[in-house]
Design a protein around this motif. Structure first.
Motif, PDB file in Angstrom:
ATOM      1  N   LEU A  35      56.197 -66.643  47.070  1.00 58.07           N
ATOM      2  CA  LEU A  35      55.161 -67.306  47.018  1.00 58.07           C
ATOM      3  C   LEU A  35      53.813 -66.593  46.823  1.00 58.07           C
ATOM      4  O   LEU A  35      52.844 -67.688  45.552  1.00 58.07           O
ATOM      5  N   ASN A  39      51.504 -68.681  44.049  1.00 51.07           N
ATOM      6  CA  ASN A  39      49.679 -69.366  43.918  1.00 51.07           C
ATOM      7  C   ASN A  39      49.875 -68.590  42.859  1.00 51.07           C
ATOM      8  O   ASN A  39      48.223 -69.647  42.144  1.00 51.07           O
ATOM      9  N   ASN A  42      49.609 -71.679  40.349  1.00 50.80           N
ATOM     10  CA  ASN A  42      49.102 -72.647  40.351  1.00 50.80           C
ATOM     11  C   ASN A  42      47.302 -72.583  40.280  1.00 50.80           C
ATOM     12  O   ASN A  42      46.600 -73.312  39.059  1.00 50.80           O
ATOM     13  N   LEU A  43      47.230 -70.666  40.689  1.00 51.36           N
ATOM     14  CA  LEU A  43      45.560 -70.425  39.454  1.00 51.36           C
ATOM     15  C   LEU A  43      45.979 -70.071  37.940  1.00 51.36           C
ATOM     16  O   LEU A  43      44.420 -71.036  37.634  1.00 51.36           O
ATOM     17  N   ILE A  79      53.277 -76.748  44.445  1.00 49.74           N
ATOM     18  CA  ILE A  79      53.582 -77.420  45.976  1.00 49.74           C
ATOM     19  C   ILE A  79      54.315 -77.614  46.660  1.00 49.74           C
ATOM     20  O   ILE A  79      54.916 -76.936  47.273  1.00 49.74           O
ATOM     21  N   THR A  82      57.426 -75.631  45.957  1.00 50.43           N
ATOM     22  CA  THR A  82      57.236 -74.173  46.688  1.00 50.43           C
ATOM     23  C   THR A  82      57.723 -74.028  47.371  1.00 50.43           C
ATOM     24  O   THR A  82      58.123 -73.524  48.753  1.00 50.43           O
TER      25      THR A  82
END
Length: 161
Positions: A35, A39, A42-43, A79, A82
């Motif tokens: 996770l 993230n 994604n950033l 997302i 994931t």
């Protein structure tokens, strides 16, 4: 406009923590590491989109004032992926807990059997220490012996005896 160092440091920290947690035998820590890594990705994708701009609607604004929608679409896809992998790992954690009342991945029984043959303790066994040729040669020798170990099914290379 000068780029800030805060976002790359946050992305690097999340990646480092995610990889560290992924390398553990506890499935809960593996899930948390996955996770965190998701993230961080994604950033990273969000930071590739550049500065904020207007919505890319035809005829609404000039093209140089528009925001690139591709990073946002990639983030939405990441997302969803994931979420799917996290649900699968949660199901594995639940199944492992229901079967053995622990969620730590143990040593494989095949590893224990190989360790017993080589005279090492299975908990100290490192799979990288065993050369594939040595294991095949050990099996080939045991196929000619009339003991219980000869019943193991092993695919030997052509011509190996």
């Amino acid at each position: 406009m000068t780029p800030t160092i805060v976002l790359p440091v946050i992305i690097g920290g999340l990646c480092a923590a995610g990889v560290y947690l992924l390398l553990d035998r506890s499935l809960t820590r593996v899930l948390l590491g996955f996770l965190l890594l998701g993230n961080a990705t994604n950033l990273l994708l969000l930071s590739t989109g550049g500065p904020a701009g207007l919505a890319p609607i035809l005829g609404y604004s000039d093209p140089q004032d528009m925001n690139d929608p591709l990073p946002q679409a990639l983030i939405l896809t990441a997302i969803v992926i994931t979420f799917g992998v996290s649900a699968f790992v949660l199901a594995m954690i639940h199944r492992s807990w229901r079967l053995s009342h622990q969620e730590v991945v143990g040593t494989d029984e095949e590893d224990r059997r190989v360790a017993a043959r080589s005279g090492t303790d299975a908990d100290e066994l490192d799979p990288d220490d065993l050369a594939p040729d040595d294991r095949i040669a050990g099996h080939a020798d045991s196929l000619h012996e009339p003991d219980d170990r000869a019943s193991d099914d092993v695919d030997l290379p052509a011509g190996a005896r």
